[in-house]
Each structure stands twice: as C-alpha cells, then as structure tokens.
Design a protein around this motif. Structure first.
Motif, mmCIF file in Angstrom:
data_model
loop_
_atom_site.group_PDB
_atom_site.id
_atom_site.type_symbol
_atom_site.label_atom_id
_atom_site.label_comp_id
_atom_site.label_asym_id
_atom_site.label_seq_id
_atom_site.Cartn_x
_atom_site.Cartn_y
_atom_site.Cartn_z
ATOM 1 N N THR A 1 -11.923 -9.617 -4.155
ATOM 2 C CA THR A 1 -11.500 -10.605 -3.173
ATOM 3 C C THR A 1 -12.454 -10.701 -1.985
ATOM 4 O O THR A 1 -12.657 -11.787 -1.448
ATOM 5 C CB THR A 1 -10.111 -10.261 -2.648
ATOM 6 O OG1 THR A 1 -10.178 -8.978 -2.024
ATOM 7 C CG2 THR A 1 -9.132 -10.221 -3.766
ATOM 8 N N VAL B 1 -6.333 7.373 4.394
ATOM 9 C CA VAL B 1 -4.981 7.795 4.014
ATOM 10 C C VAL B 1 -5.045 8.697 2.795
ATOM 11 O O VAL B 1 -4.296 9.649 2.669
ATOM 12 C CB VAL B 1 -4.107 6.547 3.778
ATOM 13 C CG1 VAL B 1 -2.878 6.876 2.968
ATOM 14 C CG2 VAL B 1 -3.671 5.980 5.103
ATOM 15 N N TRP C 1 -0.576 6.798 -6.096
ATOM 16 C CA TRP C 1 -0.875 6.050 -4.882
ATOM 17 C C TRP C 1 -0.378 6.805 -3.667
ATOM 18 O O TRP C 1 0.716 7.370 -3.674
ATOM 19 C CB TRP C 1 -0.218 4.676 -4.931
ATOM 20 C CG TRP C 1 -0.621 3.898 -6.103
ATOM 21 C CD1 TRP C 1 0.039 3.799 -7.283
ATOM 22 C CD2 TRP C 1 -1.797 3.128 -6.236
ATOM 23 N NE1 TRP C 1 -0.657 3.009 -8.135
ATOM 24 C CE2 TRP C 1 -1.789 2.583 -7.527
ATOM 25 C CE3 TRP C 1 -2.863 2.843 -5.380
ATOM 26 C CZ2 TRP C 1 -2.795 1.785 -7.986
ATOM 27 C CZ3 TRP C 1 -3.855 2.046 -5.832
ATOM 28 C CH2 TRP C 1 -3.821 1.526 -7.125
ATOM 29 N N LEU C 2 -1.157 6.792 -2.650
ATOM 30 C CA LEU C 2 -0.739 7.274 -1.332
ATOM 31 C C LEU C 2 -0.315 8.739 -1.345
ATOM 32 O O LEU C 2 0.704 9.117 -0.769
ATOM 33 C CB LEU C 2 0.422 6.427 -0.780
ATOM 34 C CG LEU C 2 0.114 4.973 -0.470
ATOM 35 C CD1 LEU C 2 1.372 4.274 -0.062
ATOM 36 C CD2 LEU C 2 -0.898 4.896 0.638
ATOM 37 N N PHE D 1 -7.033 -0.529 -6.401
ATOM 38 C CA PHE D 1 -7.071 -1.195 -5.094
ATOM 39 C C PHE D 1 -8.488 -1.502 -4.655
ATOM 40 O O PHE D 1 -8.780 -2.597 -4.167
ATOM 41 C CB PHE D 1 -6.389 -0.293 -4.068
ATOM 42 C CG PHE D 1 -6.634 -0.722 -2.664
ATOM 43 C CD1 PHE D 1 -6.005 -1.848 -2.171
ATOM 44 C CD2 PHE D 1 -7.498 -0.021 -1.861
ATOM 45 C CE1 PHE D 1 -6.234 -2.260 -0.891
ATOM 46 C CE2 PHE D 1 -7.718 -0.423 -0.565
ATOM 47 C CZ PHE D 1 -7.081 -1.548 -0.091
ATOM 48 N N ARG E 1 -9.970 -4.299 -6.704
ATOM 49 C CA ARG E 1 -9.371 -5.570 -6.282
ATOM 50 C C ARG E 1 -10.007 -6.069 -4.993
ATOM 51 O O ARG E 1 -10.268 -7.260 -4.818
ATOM 52 C CB ARG E 1 -7.869 -5.374 -6.068
ATOM 53 C CG ARG E 1 -7.084 -5.471 -7.322
ATOM 54 C CD ARG E 1 -5.665 -5.064 -7.080
ATOM 55 N NE ARG E 1 -5.070 -4.587 -8.305
ATOM 56 C CZ ARG E 1 -4.140 -3.666 -8.359
ATOM 57 N NH1 ARG E 1 -3.716 -3.113 -7.255
ATOM 58 N NH2 ARG E 1 -3.648 -3.299 -9.499
ATOM 59 N N MET E 2 -10.275 -5.127 -4.096
ATOM 60 C CA MET E 2 -10.912 -5.524 -2.850
ATOM 61 C C MET E 2 -12.348 -5.965 -3.073
ATOM 62 O O MET E 2 -12.847 -6.844 -2.369
ATOM 63 C CB MET E 2 -10.871 -4.354 -1.888
ATOM 64 C CG MET E 2 -10.900 -4.752 -0.476
ATOM 65 S SD MET E 2 -10.198 -3.456 0.468
ATOM 66 C CE MET E 2 -11.058 -2.100 -0.219
ATOM 67 N N ALA F 1 -9.245 2.333 5.989
ATOM 68 C CA ALA F 1 -7.885 2.825 6.204
ATOM 69 C C ALA F 1 -7.319 3.418 4.922
ATOM 70 O O ALA F 1 -6.700 4.485 4.944
ATOM 71 C CB ALA F 1 -6.993 1.685 6.703
ATOM 72 N N ALA F 2 -7.582 2.761 3.790
ATOM 73 C CA ALA F 2 -7.065 3.277 2.519
ATOM 74 C C ALA F 2 -7.728 4.591 2.160
ATOM 75 O O ALA F 2 -7.090 5.519 1.659
ATOM 76 C CB ALA F 2 -7.287 2.253 1.415
ATOM 77 N N THR G 1 -15.504 -7.709 7.903
ATOM 78 C CA THR G 1 -15.022 -6.682 8.819
ATOM 79 C C THR G 1 -13.611 -6.236 8.456
ATOM 80 O O THR G 1 -13.308 -5.040 8.427
ATOM 81 C CB THR G 1 -15.043 -7.222 10.254
ATOM 82 O OG1 THR G 1 -16.315 -7.766 10.508
ATOM 83 C CG2 THR G 1 -14.760 -6.136 11.236
ATOM 84 N N SER G 2 -12.755 -7.198 8.158
ATOM 85 C CA SER G 2 -11.383 -6.827 7.817
ATOM 86 C C SER G 2 -11.332 -6.121 6.467
ATOM 87 O O SER G 2 -10.542 -5.183 6.284
ATOM 88 C CB SER G 2 -10.496 -8.072 7.807
ATOM 89 O OG SER G 2 -10.981 -9.002 6.889
ATOM 90 N N THR G 3 -12.193 -6.540 5.521
ATOM 91 C CA THR G 3 -12.245 -5.849 4.236
ATOM 92 C C THR G 3 -12.680 -4.400 4.410
ATOM 93 O O THR G 3 -12.110 -3.476 3.816
ATOM 94 C CB THR G 3 -13.212 -6.575 3.298
ATOM 95 O OG1 THR G 3 -12.825 -7.937 3.224
ATOM 96 C CG2 THR G 3 -13.173 -5.992 1.924
ATOM 97 N N PHE H 1 -8.388 -10.293 -8.467
ATOM 98 C CA PHE H 1 -7.390 -9.644 -7.615
ATOM 99 C C PHE H 1 -6.150 -9.282 -8.404
ATOM 100 O O PHE H 1 -5.483 -8.295 -8.108
ATOM 101 C CB PHE H 1 -7.046 -10.580 -6.467
ATOM 102 C CG PHE H 1 -6.085 -10.013 -5.487
ATOM 103 C CD1 PHE H 1 -6.309 -8.778 -4.927
ATOM 104 C CD2 PHE H 1 -4.967 -10.717 -5.118
ATOM 105 C CE1 PHE H 1 -5.430 -8.253 -4.022
ATOM 106 C CE2 PHE H 1 -4.087 -10.194 -4.217
ATOM 107 C CZ PHE H 1 -4.319 -8.964 -3.671
ATOM 108 N N ALA I 1 -12.315 -2.664 7.124
ATOM 109 C CA ALA I 1 -11.258 -1.933 7.827
ATOM 110 C C ALA I 1 -10.158 -1.513 6.869
ATOM 111 O O ALA I 1 -9.660 -0.380 6.940
ATOM 112 C CB ALA I 1 -10.695 -2.811 8.948
ATOM 113 N N ILE I 2 -9.803 -2.416 5.943
ATOM 114 C CA ILE I 2 -8.754 -2.059 4.974
ATOM 115 C C ILE I 2 -9.243 -0.935 4.065
ATOM 116 O O ILE I 2 -8.502 0.016 3.772
ATOM 117 C CB ILE I 2 -8.358 -3.291 4.150
ATOM 118 C CG1 ILE I 2 -7.707 -4.350 5.036
ATOM 119 C CG2 ILE I 2 -7.358 -2.924 3.081
ATOM 120 C CD1 ILE I 2 -7.500 -5.645 4.333
#
Lengths: 91, 142
Positions: free
Chosen positions: B43, B96, B111-112, B36, B39-40, B92-93, B84-86, B30, B88-89
C-alpha cells in the motif's frame, strides 16, 4: 468532430465518474481488511489507505460537479489523515 | 473539439488509467499479502504513486489555473506525508514486537506478542537482532 470518433458520446465527466466508481470499489475491498484484519495495525493502515483514496475521490468529485470547494476539503482531509495516523502510531 | 483538447483528454485518460491501475494493484496486495509488513509494502508505494498520477492527470485536464496550484500543493503534501506515515506505522509495529512473516511458518504468526519478543522458538534465525532491538527500545517505556 474528431473527439466523437474516439470517445463516442462519452465525455470527460463520465471518465471521471468511472474512475470514482473504481476508487470506491477499491475502498470497499480495503474495508474488508480493516474489518477482518488481525491486529490493530492492519486497521490503522486500512484507515490510512481509505483516507488516501478518499482524497482522490474528493478531487474527482470537484471536477465532476465543477465546484472548486472540494479541493480545499481534500487538502484539509489530507492533513487530517496524516495527523490522525501519526497520533494513532504514537499512542 | 480542437486537437489540443483531444490530446489533453487522451493524456488525462491515460494518466488516470495508470493511476487507477496502481491503486487497484495496491488494494489487491493489501488484501492478499500474508503479513502486516508486506501489506504495508503494497500500500505504501502503490497508493502514493497512484494518487500522484491521478492528481497529475487532473492537473493536465484543468490547465494552468489556481485550482491546479492547489492540487500541486496536495501532491507535494502527499508525497511528503504518505511515506512518513507508512514509516511511522512500521516503526510502531516493530517497536511493539510484531514479527515479520517467514515462509516456513505455515501457521498464522503470533500477532502482538509483546512479552517474548525474540524468544519464540526461531531464535536461530533472527533472534539476535530482534532481541537486541527490543532490549534497547524497552528502556524508553514504549
């Protein structure tokens, strides 16, 4: 006493305490990425990771102090962590 | 200390060590990975597996009590919720417009960058898929 040959005077509580200290150190290392990480998503996933480590830490604390209340706290913390992550990614 | 207790303790310590190894490996990944998404990748799997192993170790230590059932619920919930949360993140990324890291980009990725997804100079590589995805999701008002 065969256990004393293997572990000396180290009990299981000390093992749990060492694991808890390692998890706290890993949480601080993750906090670096949460503070320093570029962008909002690194911070979101840092909060998620630290929350995941905190759940194990709460269960370990419950075993160290022999108090079963901490498992309920860990369950509620897991649900709260999940809902917080989903809400942070929706908006 | 009987033999059963010693075997239980040794199994607990082994599972705890493997679990904390996975957690530390996930933490190192991480911090050290360049992107990003990678890293995900570090983790999302390592934390789920490490946490599951450590809680299984505590179930082995605690025996068949009411507390173990609670920890079993906790493991089940985490095995459902953490991927599930991974996901979702990551979704979302990607919506975006965060671009995955490529090895020929020696500098930091932008980024972004929400306005020019897919038109940032490396359209020859993955420009088509990224542009199509951004176009189809732009209609949702995300």
């Amino acid at each position: 006493m065969t256990g004393a040959l293997l572990f000396g005077t180290i009990g299981m509580v000390d093992v749990f305490l060492a694991m808890a200290i390692l998890i706290v150190m890993a949480s601080f290392v993750s906090l670096y990425r949460g503070i320093e990480g570029p962008g909002i998503f690194n911070r979101i996933i840092a909060v998620n990771v630290i929350g995941t480590k905190t759940i194990v830490l709460l269960v370990l604390i419950g075993f160290i102090y022999e108090r079963p209340d901490f498992f309920d706290i860990a369950l509620v913390y897991a649900i709260l962590n999940f809902i917080m992550t989903i809400a942070a990614t929706r908006y | 200390m009987s033999d059963t207790t010693m075997i239980t303790n040794m199994l607990t310590i082994m599972l705890l060590l493997v679990g904390v190894f996975f957690m530390l490996a996930g933490t190192i990944g991480f911090v050290r990975f360049p992107d990003f998404y990678s890293r995900m990748h570090a983790t999302g799997k390592c934390d789920t597996l490490g946490e599951g192993l450590m809680l299984v170790a505590l179930i082995v230590y605690g025996g068949a009590t009411f507390v173990s059932v609670k920890i079993l619920f906790l493991i089940t919930f985490i095995l459902l919720a953490n991927p599930t949360s991974t996901h979702a993140i990551a979704k979302a990324a990607y919506d975006v417009g965060l671009e995955p890291w490529r090895s020929f980009d020696s500098e930091e990725v932008a980024w972004l960058n929400t306005d020019n997804t897919g038109n940032t100079g490396n359209a020859s590589n993955t420009g088509n898929s990224g542009e199509g995805r951004a176009g189809e999701d732009g209609g949702e008002g995300r």
